[in-house]
Write an enzyme that holds these catalytic residues in place. Structure first.
Site, PDB file in Angstrom:
ATOM      1  N   SER A  58     -10.775   0.279  -1.494  1.00  0.00           N
ATOM      2  CA  SER A  58      -9.808  -0.809  -1.314  1.00  0.00           C
ATOM      3  C   SER A  58     -10.242  -1.657  -0.115  1.00  0.00           C
ATOM      4  CB  SER A  58      -8.412  -0.234  -1.054  1.00  0.00           C
ATOM      5  OG  SER A  58      -8.385   0.391   0.222  1.00  0.00           O
ATOM      6  N   ASP A 101     -11.377  -2.043  -5.380  1.00  0.00           N
ATOM      7  CA  ASP A 101     -10.006  -1.920  -5.892  1.00  0.00           C
ATOM      8  C   ASP A 101      -9.142  -3.048  -5.300  1.00  0.00           C
ATOM      9  OD1 ASP A 101      -7.904  -0.618  -7.227  1.00  0.00           O
ATOM     10  OD2 ASP A 101      -7.395   0.597  -5.469  1.00  0.00           O
ATOM     11  N   GLY A 131       2.074   4.407  -5.235  1.00  0.00           N
ATOM     12  CA  GLY A 131       2.754   5.225  -4.238  1.00  0.00           C
ATOM     13  C   GLY A 131       3.429   6.452  -4.811  1.00  0.00           C
ATOM     14  N   LYS A 136       7.708   6.554  -8.000  1.00  0.00           N
ATOM     15  CA  LYS A 136       7.441   5.700  -9.166  1.00  0.00           C
ATOM     16  C   LYS A 136       8.644   5.492 -10.076  1.00  0.00           C
ATOM     17  CE  LYS A 136       2.613   7.168  -9.263  1.00  0.00           C
ATOM     18  NZ  LYS A 136       2.081   6.061  -8.459  1.00  0.00           N
ATOM     19  N   GLY A 178      -1.560   3.035 -10.451  1.00  0.00           N
ATOM     20  CA  GLY A 178      -0.364   3.810 -10.097  1.00  0.00           C
ATOM     21  C   GLY A 178      -0.229   5.072 -10.926  1.00  0.00           C
ATOM     22  N   ASN A 223      -6.318   5.194 -12.312  1.00  0.00           N
ATOM     23  CA  ASN A 223      -6.443   5.100 -10.850  1.00  0.00           C
ATOM     24  C   ASN A 223      -5.550   6.102 -10.125  1.00  0.00           C
ATOM     25  OD1 ASN A 223      -7.939   2.873 -11.509  1.00  0.00           O
ATOM     26  ND2 ASN A 223      -6.828   1.459 -10.175  1.00  0.00           N
ATOM     27  N   ASP A 249      -4.797   7.612  -6.241  1.00  0.00           N
ATOM     28  CA  ASP A 249      -4.999   7.583  -4.791  1.00  0.00           C
ATOM     29  C   ASP A 249      -3.957   8.445  -4.080  1.00  0.00           C
ATOM     30  OD1 ASP A 249      -5.600   7.008  -2.185  1.00  0.00           O
ATOM     31  OD2 ASP A 249      -4.975   4.920  -2.236  1.00  0.00           O
ATOM     32  N   ARG A 298      -3.863  11.703  -1.062  1.00  0.00           N
ATOM     33  CA  ARG A 298      -3.232  11.635   0.270  1.00  0.00           C
ATOM     34  C   ARG A 298      -2.263  12.799   0.434  1.00  0.00           C
ATOM     35  NH1 ARG A 298      -2.104   5.205   1.334  1.00  0.00           N
ATOM     36  NH2 ARG A 298      -4.063   4.496   0.462  1.00  0.00           N
TER      37      ARG A 298
HETATM   38  P1  13P Z   1      -1.351   5.732  -7.045  1.00  0.00           P
HETATM   39  O1  13P Z   1      -0.594   5.167  -5.884  1.00  0.00           O
HETATM   40  O2  13P Z   1      -0.445   6.181  -8.127  1.00  0.00           O
HETATM   41  O3  13P Z   1      -2.292   6.803  -6.641  1.00  0.00           O
HETATM   42  O4  13P Z   1      -2.227   4.530  -7.653  1.00  0.00           O
HETATM   43  C1  13P Z   1      -3.473   4.191  -7.114  1.00  0.00           C
HETATM   44  C2  13P Z   1      -3.993   2.901  -7.623  1.00  0.00           C
HETATM   45  O5  13P Z   1      -3.517   2.323  -8.571  1.00  0.00           O
HETATM   46  C3  13P Z   1      -5.165   2.333  -6.921  1.00  0.00           C
HETATM   47  O6  13P Z   1      -5.507   1.069  -7.414  1.00  0.00           O
HETATM   48  O1  G3H Z   2      -3.519   0.541  -5.075  1.00  0.00           O
HETATM   49  C1  G3H Z   2      -3.804   0.708  -3.901  1.00  0.00           C
HETATM   50  C2  G3H Z   2      -4.532   1.909  -3.474  1.00  0.00           C
HETATM   51  O2  G3H Z   2      -3.678   3.022  -3.462  1.00  0.00           O
HETATM   52  C3  G3H Z   2      -5.227   1.673  -2.167  1.00  0.00           C
HETATM   53  O3  G3H Z   2      -4.359   1.736  -1.091  1.00  0.00           O
HETATM   54  O4  G3H Z   2      -4.874  -0.364   0.128  1.00  0.00           O
HETATM   55  O5  G3H Z   2      -3.725   1.560   1.277  1.00  0.00           O
HETATM   56  O6  G3H Z   2      -6.137   1.709   0.660  1.00  0.00           O
HETATM   57  P1  G3H Z   2      -4.804   1.114   0.325  1.00  0.00           P
HETATM   58 ZN    ZN Z   3      -3.792  -0.084  -8.009  1.00  0.00          ZN
END
Ligand code: 13P
Ligand code: G3H
Ligand code: ZN
Length: 324
Positions: free
Chosen positions: A48, A81, A180, A183, A211, A253, A255, A259
């Site tokens: 990102s 991203d 996040g 959801k 997401g 995706n 993320d 975390r």
């Molecule tokens: P999450 O917040 O569900 O992990 O989604 C991550 C995402 O879409 C990154 O582009």
């Molecule tokens: O969709 C966003 C990703 O979860 C990346 O998050 O911009 O905090 O690195 P970030």
């Molecule tokens: Zn995203």
């Protein structure tokens, strides 16, 4: 081995989804490569804008290059991203990325088309593919009426029009998820009806699900038991990844879940070892736990066990290490 995102999509389409994992540091890179090699899965590394700024974009790129040397078996693409136009151009010119995402989804349709089209022209000239986004993620909750909720989802007719007008290579669709750990309130299902309609209008075309974290309850419970205060979290049911993949979702995706693994490991470690101040022991645990998590996700995505077949379809030997 770095491959193009298009090569990964060609192999995966309709059969499984490629996990696209966001990373920010060396520990995440180690865990990600380890988990993907253990589960024999191709993957996409996502960076990102925030990740590129966290230390320095050159640090992150060097970490990924080094991870490729440490794990020569790995087959992966490197993706920007949620890029803005300027960052897309920077990544296209860097020579390091396989693909970029231009996220102009918050702009009106015509502006989104115009921006995406400009990025597509520049990216294609250098052999990169482009993911774009249509529809808006987030806020699709049960207490919002379905009609209101649907207003945020991708319109299938617009999706076809958008792809035709921009020439983008994959499309991030809003099908009920949001970024996040929070959801949904109550309802927890993807909008397969919308997905089916998009697939009918864009057969064979790779779709992307943002997401997609599952926000595991046991993970959140452990974080809270170790001093965290994460309330009302809710994620995507990960058993829906594969049905979505069969409907054209080729990139998923994730993320937030990574975390959560980091937070659980570190909270528990320092709760149980209050006198410790060496970050390496929890770092080591995190690498192993993240690798386990990644391997479990690859199983659910159907990408686990695909490396041998992918390698054969790319015409490369297991011991070959090169940019294809
Ligand atoms: P999450 O917040 O569900 O992990 O989604 C991550 C995402 O879409 C990154 O582009
Ligand atoms: O969709 C966003 C990703 O979860 C990346 O998050 O911009 O905090 O690195 P970030
Ligand atoms: Zn995203």
């Amino acid at each position: 081995m770095i491959v193009t995102t298009a090569q990964l999509f060609k192999h995966a389409y309709g059969k499984y989804a490629v996990g696209a994992y966001n990373i920010n540091n060396a520990e995440q890179a180690m865990g990600l490569f380890k988990g993907c090699v253990q589960s024999q899965a191709p993957f996409i590394i996502q960076l990102s804008k925030g990740a590129r700024k966290y230390t320095d974009k050159r640090m992150l790129e060097a970490i990924i290059r080094a991870a490729g040397d440490v794990f020569p078996e790995a087959i992966y693409a490197v993706h920007l991203d949620h890029g803005d136009e300027q960052t897309c151009y920077e990544c296209i010119d860097s020579g390091f990325f396989s693909s970029v995402m231009i996220d102009a989804s918050h702009d009106p349709f015509d502006q989104n088309v115009a921006i995406t089209k400009r990025v597509v022209e520049k990216a294609h000239a250098k052999g990169l593919s482009v993911e774009a986004e249509l529809g808006m993620l987030g806020g699709v909750e049960e207490d919002i009426k379905v009609e209101d909720g649907n207003a945020c989802l991708t319109d299938p007719d617009e999706a076809k029009d958008f792809v035709n007008k921009t020439g983008c290579d994959s499309l991030a669709c809003a099908i009920g998820t949001s970024h996040g750990a929070f959801k949904f309130k109550g309802r927890q299902s993807l909008h397969f009806d919308v997905l089916e309609k998009i697939k009918a209008r864009l057969p064979g075309y790779p779709l992307v699900m943002h997401g997609s974290s599952s926000v595991p309850k046991d993970e959140v419970d452990r974080i809270n038991a170790a001093g965290g205060k994460i309330k009302d979290s809710m994620g995507v049911d990960p058993t829906e990844y594969l049905p979505a993949a069969k409907l054209g979702v080729t990139k998923v995706n994730i993320d937030t879940d990574g975390r959560l693994v980091w937070t659980r490991v570190h909270r528990e470690y320092f709760r149980d070892n209050p006198g410790d101040f060496d970050f390496r022991p929890p770092g080591k645990i995190f690498i192993e736990e993240y690798a386990k998590f990644i391997a479990s996700r690859n199983q659910l995505l159907g990408s686990a066990g695909q490396l041998t077949d992918l390698r054969a379809s790319l015409g490369v030997r297991k011991d070959q290490f090169a940019k294809v």
